[in-house]
Design a protein around this motif. Structure first.
Motif, PDB file in Angstrom:
ATOM      1  N   GLY A 236       0.923  -1.399   0.040  1.00 37.65           N
ATOM      2  CA  GLY A 236      -0.056  -0.016  -0.068  1.00 37.65           C
ATOM      3  C   GLY A 236       0.838   1.398   0.096  1.00 37.65           C
ATOM      4  N   THR A 237       2.056   1.198  -0.496  1.00 37.49           N
ATOM      5  CA  THR A 237       3.101   2.421  -0.405  1.00 37.49           C
ATOM      6  C   THR A 237       2.339   3.191  -1.747  1.00 37.49           C
ATOM      7  OG1 THR A 237       4.199   0.904  -1.734  1.00 37.49           O
ATOM      8  CG2 THR A 237       5.246   1.643   0.345  1.00 37.49           C
ATOM      9  N   ASN A 238       2.990   4.616  -1.694  1.00 33.45           N
ATOM     10  CA  ASN A 238       2.603   5.390  -3.018  1.00 33.45           C
ATOM     11  C   ASN A 238       4.033   5.775  -3.645  1.00 33.45           C
ATOM     12  OD1 ASN A 238       3.973   6.947  -1.141  1.00 33.45           O
ATOM     13  ND2 ASN A 238       2.668   8.749  -1.096  1.00 33.45           N
ATOM     14  N   ASP A 243       9.625   9.148 -10.288  1.00 31.07           N
ATOM     15  CA  ASP A 243      10.351   9.610  -9.182  1.00 31.07           C
ATOM     16  C   ASP A 243      11.960   8.816  -9.110  1.00 31.07           C
ATOM     17  OD1 ASP A 243       8.480  11.564  -8.612  1.00 31.07           O
ATOM     18  OD2 ASP A 243       7.732  10.293  -6.728  1.00 31.07           O
ATOM     19  N   TRP A 244      11.853   7.914  -9.975  1.00 37.74           N
ATOM     20  CA  TRP A 244      13.037   6.787  -9.496  1.00 37.74           C
ATOM     21  C   TRP A 244      13.774   6.438 -10.988  1.00 37.74           C
ATOM     22  CZ3 TRP A 244      14.274   5.488  -4.570  1.00 37.74           C
ATOM     23  CH2 TRP A 244      13.077   5.862  -3.799  1.00 37.74           C
ATOM     24  N   ALA A 266      14.528  14.429  -3.887  1.00 35.51           N
ATOM     25  CA  ALA A 266      14.038  14.111  -2.289  1.00 35.51           C
ATOM     26  C   ALA A 266      12.420  13.716  -2.302  1.00 35.51           C
ATOM     27  CB  ALA A 266      14.556  15.321  -1.585  1.00 35.51           C
ATOM     28  N   LEU A 267      12.307  12.805  -1.679  1.00 35.57           N
ATOM     29  CA  LEU A 267      10.771  12.454  -1.630  1.00 35.57           C
ATOM     30  C   LEU A 267      10.504  11.672  -0.402  1.00 35.57           C
ATOM     31  CD1 LEU A 267      10.478   9.150  -2.628  1.00 35.57           C
ATOM     32  CD2 LEU A 267      11.292  10.146  -4.772  1.00 35.57           C
ATOM     33  N   THR A 268       9.133  11.617  -0.085  1.00 30.97           N
ATOM     34  CA  THR A 268       8.834  10.787   0.920  1.00 30.97           C
ATOM     35  C   THR A 268       7.896   9.720   0.504  1.00 30.97           C
ATOM     36  OG1 THR A 268       8.974  12.502   2.564  1.00 30.97           O
ATOM     37  CG2 THR A 268       7.729  10.915   3.305  1.00 30.97           C
ATOM     38  N   VAL A 269       8.052   8.344   1.012  1.00 33.69           N
ATOM     39  CA  VAL A 269       7.135   7.355   0.493  1.00 33.69           C
ATOM     40  C   VAL A 269       6.369   7.047   1.761  1.00 33.69           C
ATOM     41  CG1 VAL A 269       7.143   4.796  -0.277  1.00 33.69           C
ATOM     42  CG2 VAL A 269       8.798   6.305  -1.115  1.00 33.69           C
ATOM     43  N   ARG A 270       4.964   6.753   1.492  1.00 32.07           N
ATOM     44  CA  ARG A 270       4.035   6.775   2.448  1.00 32.07           C
ATOM     45  C   ARG A 270       3.220   5.512   2.421  1.00 32.07           C
ATOM     46  NH1 ARG A 270       4.381  11.717   5.172  1.00 32.07           N
ATOM     47  NH2 ARG A 270       4.767  13.268   3.792  1.00 32.07           N
ATOM     48  N   TRP A 271       2.826   4.896   3.512  1.00 25.12           N
ATOM     49  CA  TRP A 271       1.955   3.362   3.563  1.00 25.12           C
ATOM     50  C   TRP A 271       1.415   3.620   4.884  1.00 25.12           C
ATOM     51  CZ3 TRP A 271       6.997   3.446   3.888  1.00 25.12           C
ATOM     52  CH2 TRP A 271       7.642   2.360   4.942  1.00 25.12           C
ATOM     53  N   ASP A 277      11.535   8.630   4.107  1.00 26.21           N
ATOM     54  CA  ASP A 277      12.191   9.790   3.636  1.00 26.21           C
ATOM     55  C   ASP A 277      13.238   9.363   2.732  1.00 26.21           C
ATOM     56  OD1 ASP A 277      10.603  11.554   4.589  1.00 26.21           O
ATOM     57  OD2 ASP A 277      11.837  12.019   6.230  1.00 26.21           O
ATOM     58  N   PHE A 278      13.545   9.688   1.478  1.00 25.74           N
ATOM     59  CA  PHE A 278      14.798   9.432   0.566  1.00 25.74           C
ATOM     60  C   PHE A 278      15.451  10.905   0.347  1.00 25.74           C
ATOM     61  CE2 PHE A 278      12.416   5.594   0.483  1.00 25.74           C
ATOM     62  CZ  PHE A 278      13.369   4.551   0.196  1.00 25.74           C
ATOM     63  N   GLN A 279      16.574  10.727   0.341  1.00 28.05           N
ATOM     64  CA  GLN A 279      17.371  12.198  -0.294  1.00 28.05           C
ATOM     65  C   GLN A 279      17.433  11.867  -1.760  1.00 28.05           C
ATOM     66  OE1 GLN A 279      18.291  14.507   1.896  1.00 28.05           O
ATOM     67  NE2 GLN A 279      16.974  13.221   3.308  1.00 28.05           N
ATOM     68  N   ALA A 280      17.778  12.923  -2.634  1.00 26.92           N
ATOM     69  CA  ALA A 280      17.875  12.844  -3.896  1.00 26.92           C
ATOM     70  C   ALA A 280      19.185  11.997  -3.905  1.00 26.92           C
ATOM     71  CB  ALA A 280      18.245  14.121  -4.422  1.00 26.92           C
TER      72      ALA A 280
END
Ligand code: AVI
Length: 325
Positions: A236-238, A243-244, A266-271, A277-280
């Motif tokens: 159920g991640t987004n 982005d990859w 930089a982005l945040t994956v949510r579930w 959080d991931f850095q660039a």
């Protein structure tokens, strides 16, 4: 002539809670990672099949050329009336192409996906009506415990274990040794002449290796990125694949190709209620594909309990097929 019907067994159940726990733990670890087994949903399996047709991905066609070139000698090692154990059978095509010129006593196709095997074996039984065929749904990376009814068959005949495609390369050397130890144990408990035929990808130039895992059409990139969509379904991640980006590199010290997915920004994956959080430029390590030298793989087979080995290779020594008994 009696038309046989294949029999089927399943030796494990997928536990959805364990899948969630495994994916979360990999995603949340300081060096995010996930197991390459998650590549293989329906689209991932189709993309892998496409990879095997790419000009850059030499292993599949090189292994096939070794089977063709050395067919007579390879056939001489396969014991008559053996129980064939086809590990990771998939479409069963590689084993079936070895049937001609040999006389299997029974054919046991083993794969993590029993659903896929079922249709394939029912079809295959039509063209081999008298051969006893069995499908086993098994995660053989962790155990080779066959149902008792099959295990007893394996002690009464010679066993011919078959593990083509250099899939062993996706195990770490220590996992590979344990797995080969389990195969050698099955062979030792079986009748004389038993052994394993296995395909292994060999160490070669960085350029050839990295192109094989980062092809010009971007099929391997799609194969790698698709794991994010599979994780979205399972956890159920987004993840948004845009982005990859795909990265493949040869880690010479570890003798392995590594595949990673790298965050473009930089982005945040949510579930659920969780996030990561991931850095660039930060990555998720998705696969290792170990490459062996002939002497190192020979030693690995011996350390796993095999005493006799023999191998065939192509003129450029890109790939090797080993017989171990
Ligand atoms: C399944 N396995 C042997 C393949 C390999 O070469 O390690 C999987 C693969 N990954 C990227 N391309 C192919």
């Amino acid at each position: 002539m009696t038309q046989r019907i294949p029999s089927f067994y399943k030796t494990f159940e997928i536990d959805p809670a364990a899948v969630v726990a495994e994916l979360e733990s990999g995603l949340c670890s300081p060096h995010a990672h996930c197991s390459p087994k998650y590549f293989y949903n329906a689209l991932g399996s189709t993309l892998f099949e496409a990879i095997t047709h790419l000009p850059e991905y030499y292993p599949t066609r090189t292994e096939a050329s070794i089977f063709t070139e050395h067919a007579n000698e390879i056939h001489r090692h396969i014991p008559l009336q053996a129980a064939w154990i086809d590990l990771g059978a998939g479409s069963c095509q590689k084993a079936v192409s070895l049937f001609a010129g040999t006389t299997p006593g029974m054919y046991v196709a083993v794969d993590i996906s029993l659903d896929y095997l079922t249709g394939t074996l029912i079809q295959l039984q039509r063209s081999h009506p008298t051969l006893e065929m069995v499908g086993v749904g098994m995660d053989f990376s962790s155990s080779l415990d066959f149902p008792a009814v099959l295990a007893s068959q394996f002690t009464e005949r010679p066993v011919f274990a078959f593990y083509p495609g250099s899939s062993l390369g996706n195990f770490t050397p220590s996992e590979a040794q344990k797995f080969l130890g389990r195969v050698s144990h099955v062979c030792q408990n079986a009748q004389t002449g038993s052994g394993l035929l296995i395909g292994i990808d060999l160490v070669k130039s960085r350029q050839v290796l990295e192109l094989a895992y980062d092809d010009e059409l971007g099929v391997t990139a799609a194969f790698n990125l698709n794991v994010l969509r599979h994780i979205n379904t399972l956890l159920g991640t987004n993840f948004d694949v845009r982005d990859w980006r795909h990265k493949a590199l040869f880690n010479e010290a570890e003798s392995r190709i590594e595949m990673h997915l790298i965050a473009r920004h930089a982005l945040t994956v949510r579930w659920g209620s969780r996030s990561r959080d991931f850095q660039a430029g930060e990555g998720i390590h998705t696969e290792n594909s170990y490459k062996w030298t002939i002497p190192d793989f020979d030693s690995l087979l011996k350390s796993a309990g095999f005493s006799e080995t023999k191998y065939w290779t192509d003129p450029q020594q890109q790939f090797a097929v080993f017989w171990a008994s």
